[in-house]
Enzyme design. Structure first.
Site, PDB file in Angstrom:
ATOM      1  CG  LEU A  76      -2.089  -1.016   1.311  1.00  0.00           C
ATOM      2  CD1 LEU A  76      -2.959  -0.745   2.307  1.00  0.00           C
ATOM      3  CD2 LEU A  76      -2.950  -0.832   0.341  1.00  0.00           C
ATOM      4  CG  HIS A  77       4.221   2.824  -1.926  1.00  0.00           C
ATOM      5  ND1 HIS A  77       3.969   3.367  -3.504  1.00  0.00           N
ATOM      6  CD2 HIS A  77       5.128   1.738  -1.988  1.00  0.00           C
ATOM      7  CE1 HIS A  77       5.166   2.598  -3.756  1.00  0.00           C
ATOM      8  NE2 HIS A  77       5.786   1.903  -3.146  1.00  0.00           N
ATOM      9  CB  ALA A 135      -2.621   7.558  -3.370  1.00  0.00           C
ATOM     10  CG  HIS A 136       1.096   4.905  -4.624  1.00  0.00           C
ATOM     11  ND1 HIS A 136       2.357   5.469  -4.399  1.00  0.00           N
ATOM     12  CD2 HIS A 136       0.482   5.929  -5.330  1.00  0.00           C
ATOM     13  CE1 HIS A 136       2.317   6.624  -4.818  1.00  0.00           C
ATOM     14  NE2 HIS A 136       1.406   7.083  -5.483  1.00  0.00           N
ATOM     15  CD  GLN A 137      -4.468   1.582  -3.913  1.00  0.00           C
ATOM     16  OE1 GLN A 137      -5.030   1.443  -4.948  1.00  0.00           O
ATOM     17  NE2 GLN A 137      -4.525   2.679  -3.170  1.00  0.00           N
TER      18      GLN A 137
END
Length: 729
Positions: A485-486, A661-663
């Site tokens: 997930l960052h 916001a990154h998956q």
């Protein structure tokens, strides 16, 4: 409150419900308790166009909470609100603060004076253990009440509270060249019925059999970074491509820059998705163009150390090949990447100056927009049309070569048959995918759509591809696992406008134009954390900012425009899973927590060095420090108190919310079925002809903004698919 009722060609403006038509299910007694909490959270009149002038607000908040909150959390809130509606219940949840020496001696929560209700809410925000339902109630009502208050807009796209906090919606002239660049390839199913959809498909050259089965060479589920690139490459190879997108199509003329309706239309779960435990807020695009239509433009090549790791440790040779590097070049060229900007916005000015004063390296961020692109609201759709998402690039290439995009269509499951793959020299797959079954969302099409294809591509993203594959009875244990997930935590610094060297407001200018990498502890391992600046609209800010009193909240909102944010992002070692749609589970590792703490401390140092009058974090107790006359010892003492404890259910008084916001990685590539869900070609280890072409195939987290990596990977996969299909003709 509508869920964003825009139809084709209609601006994203309206976001409210007709009064009296609520379906939230809260009783009158519960709404009265909810109203009392909302009046406590918001400053009394005349501040910020007070709650008191909006009698319908509790119903609106209840509607939004019931629609978008996690069902188990909303159930807790319902119980608490019901208990608060009685005197004995209020005594149970609020203690002796409900007791008065005068008649009637014992009060309900709504009858208590404002200062008493404030003290109760502060106590709730710190509860843990058996009393954690009170903390959950505080968090949910606080977020939805304040978010909605600052998101709502009237018929003229105005909110009186915006003037109070110095916020202005972007109303610049729209600069698009084409009104709807995908028009010739789009079929918007909201406008179709069971009869007309057949003719619309035939008119666009799609074969529809007598039994209404749709036949094509390739069907692509999703139109974002992966699906857009795949559709373009396959269509340009002369194949008939049909793209399924459950979101709607918007072009620059439709974008309003209004936070509430834009998030409702352009994001998964209206931008209000959380992990099951509530620790993370998860942003994912859900529109034509997917995440590329709403991301913050950062266009960074895959770091060399990541490519080396993926090719050696994960044994995926693609990532260390000339093929992949050439793909990155092609992607950068198609997106029109520029390496720097002409003018930086307020937040990036602060980040750059703070780094320079500390002698830290700060780098420009490549963007998929012109150097003079000065847009702070691209996360709500780029109204100037300058940002090159897939909706402005790859999908245009696709429709120019005969591809058709169906919007408002949700894939339900893949059509699988027993495979006759008995060839030697490659993995034997027990199934063969021959298409997908889909259904229309909210339109007049009642029948299921059957799409048969020679190749089927899932590009629905890391949160939706795994549930789709599992609903199709695929069983590889890596499907839905290894989710990255960052993780992100934010800091802030207040810079009064008077006498400041920094111009503008926090919501103006390019969102990410500068970056600082906090040095890793191991040679060649990349950054310990990445520091960048976010887009955070007034409603999101209001909902997420720590609340300790109405007066403190008012003070924070008045300073909104000059509050610069710097966030810390880490390349996570922890992982999660998503095996059911909407249920995202994630566990942060201790190493990641420490890296976030290091990043937060560095971000605060940068803000202080840039000249902030006050700095702080998003910890629930309102952790902050004034900087005037600050000594080195006092600064270090404050920094030592900064931690990365997240989640409303966390033990102890203080907590914060993580963001993502990154998956990535939830259907990762593997050298074998025991190491991943798909092979190096993106093909499922279980089903021949079924490919995955989105961020879920990445072997692990990247550590930087992933758009270029996802598109480059999709470029390689789709080119290989095209070659294979052309040979099979």
């Amino acid at each position: 409150m509508e869920d964003g009722s825009s139809s084709r060609g209609h601006p994203l403006l309206r976001w409210r419900k007709v009064e009296g038509a609520y379906s939230h299910g809260f009783s009158l007694a519960q709404i009265q308790s909810l109203a009392a909490i909302c009046r406590t959270l918001l400053p009394p009149p005349p501040s910020l166009d007070s709650f008191h002038s909006q009698p319908s607000l509790p119903d609106e908040v209840g509607e939004m909470m019931a629609r978008h909150g996690r069902p188990e959390a909303v159930a807790v809130v319902r119980i608490v609100l019901k208990i608060l509606s009685s005197r004995l219940g209020s005594l149970l949840l609020c203690g002796t603060l409900c007791i008065d020496a005068k008649w009637p001696f014992l009060h309900t929560f709504s009858q208590l004076p404002l200062h008493t209700r404030e003290a109760i809410l502060r106590a709730w925000s710190k509860q843990s253990g058996v009393f954690v339902p009170l903390r959950i109630t505080f968090l949910l009502v606080k977020f939805f009440c304040l978010f909605y208050f600052f998101a709502r807009a009237d018929e003229n796209s105005k909110n009186p509270a915006w003037e109070s906090i110095g916020y202005r919606v972007d109303t610049r002239e729209r600069g698009w060249k084409e009104e709807r660049p995908l028009e010739k390839g789009i079929i918007e199913t909201v406008d179709e019925d069971d009869i007309s959809i057949r003719q619309s498909l035939l008119d666009k050259g799609v074969h529809v059999a007598e039994d209404n089965t749709i036949r094509c060479d390739v069907v692509v589920v999703g139109s974002g970074c992966g699906g857009g690139v795949a559709a373009a490459n396959l269509a340009m190879a002369g194949l008939k491509v049909v793209v399924l997108e459950k979101g709607n199509y918007f072009s620059p003329r439709d974008y309003s820059s209004l936070e509430g309706p834009s998030m409702a239309e352009l994001y998964e779960k209206s931008g209000l998705m959380t992990t099951v435990d509530g620790k993370f807020m998860v942003l994912a695009g859900s529109t034509v163009g997917g995440g590329s239509a709403v991301n913050w433009s950062a266009s960074i090549r895959t770091p060399d150390h990541v490519l080396q790791e993926w090719s050696t440790e994960h044994k995926i040779k693609l990532f260390n090949s000339q093929e992949y590097h050439s793909a990155m070049d092609q992607v950068m060229t198609r997106l029109g990447i520029t390496e720097s900007c002409e003018r930086e916005g307020f937040q990036n000015q602060v980040l750059r100056k703070g780094c320079e004063r500390l002698g830290l390296k700060v780098e420009p961020v490549p963007r998929n927009s012109p150097r003079d692109h000065y847009c702070g609201s691209c996360g709500y759709g780029c109204r100037t049309g300058d940002k090159n998402g897939t909706d402005r690039t790859w999908l245009v290439d696709a429709v120019d070569n005969g591809a058709v995009i169906l919007t408002g269509i949700k894939a339900e499951k893949f059509i699988l048959e027993d495979s006759n793959d008995n060839s030697n020299g490659r993995h034997q797959r027990r199934k063969r995918c021959v298409g997908v079954i889909a259904s229309s969302l909210g339109g007049k099409i009642k029948k299921k759509l059957w799409l048969e294809a020679r190749a089927t591509i899932s590009a629905a993203g890391s949160l939706l591809t795994p549930p789709l594959m599992l609903s199709s009875k695929l069983e590889n244990p890596h499907i839905g696992r290894n989710l990255r997930l960052h993780p992100v935590l934010m800091t802030w610094g207040y810079f009064p406008e008077e006498g400041s060297e920094f111009s503008g407001k926090m919501y103006e200018g390019g969102i990410i134009t500068s970056v600082h990498h906090v040095t890793g502890t191991e040679s060649g391992s990349g950054s310990r954390a990445v520091l960048e600046t976010p887009l955070i609209g007034p409603a999101s800010y209001a909902g997420l900012v720590p609340w300790v009193s109405a007066a403190d909240f008012k003070d924070r909102m008045v300073r909104y425009g000059r509050t610069a944010h710097v966030f810390a992002l880490v390349r996570d070692n922890g992982s999660g899973e998503v095996v059911k749609e909407g249920d995202v589970k994630y566990r942060l590792s201790q190493k990641d927590k420490e890296s976030l703490r290091v990043g937060l401390r560095q971000a605060l140092r940068i803000l202080i060095a840039a000249g902030a009058a006050e700095v702080g974090t998003y910890r629930s107790d309102g952790q902050r420090m004034k900087c005037e006359g600050l000594t080195a010892e006092a600064m270090e003492e404050f920094l030592d108190s900064v931690d990365a404890v997240g989640g409303v259910r966390t033990r102890g008084e203080h907590w914060t919310t993580y963001f993502s916001a990154h998956q990535m990685g939830s259907c990762r590539m593997g050298a074998s079925a025991g190491e991943g869900a798909v092979d190096e070609n993106g093909q499922s280890w279980e089903a021949e002809g079924l490919f995955v072409c989105d961020g879920s195939v990445l072997p692990s987290a990247i550590g930087i903004n992933p758009m270029i990596t996802i598109q480059s990977t999709a470029y390689c996969i789709s080119r290989r698919i095209a070659i294979s299909l052309q040979k099979g003709r």
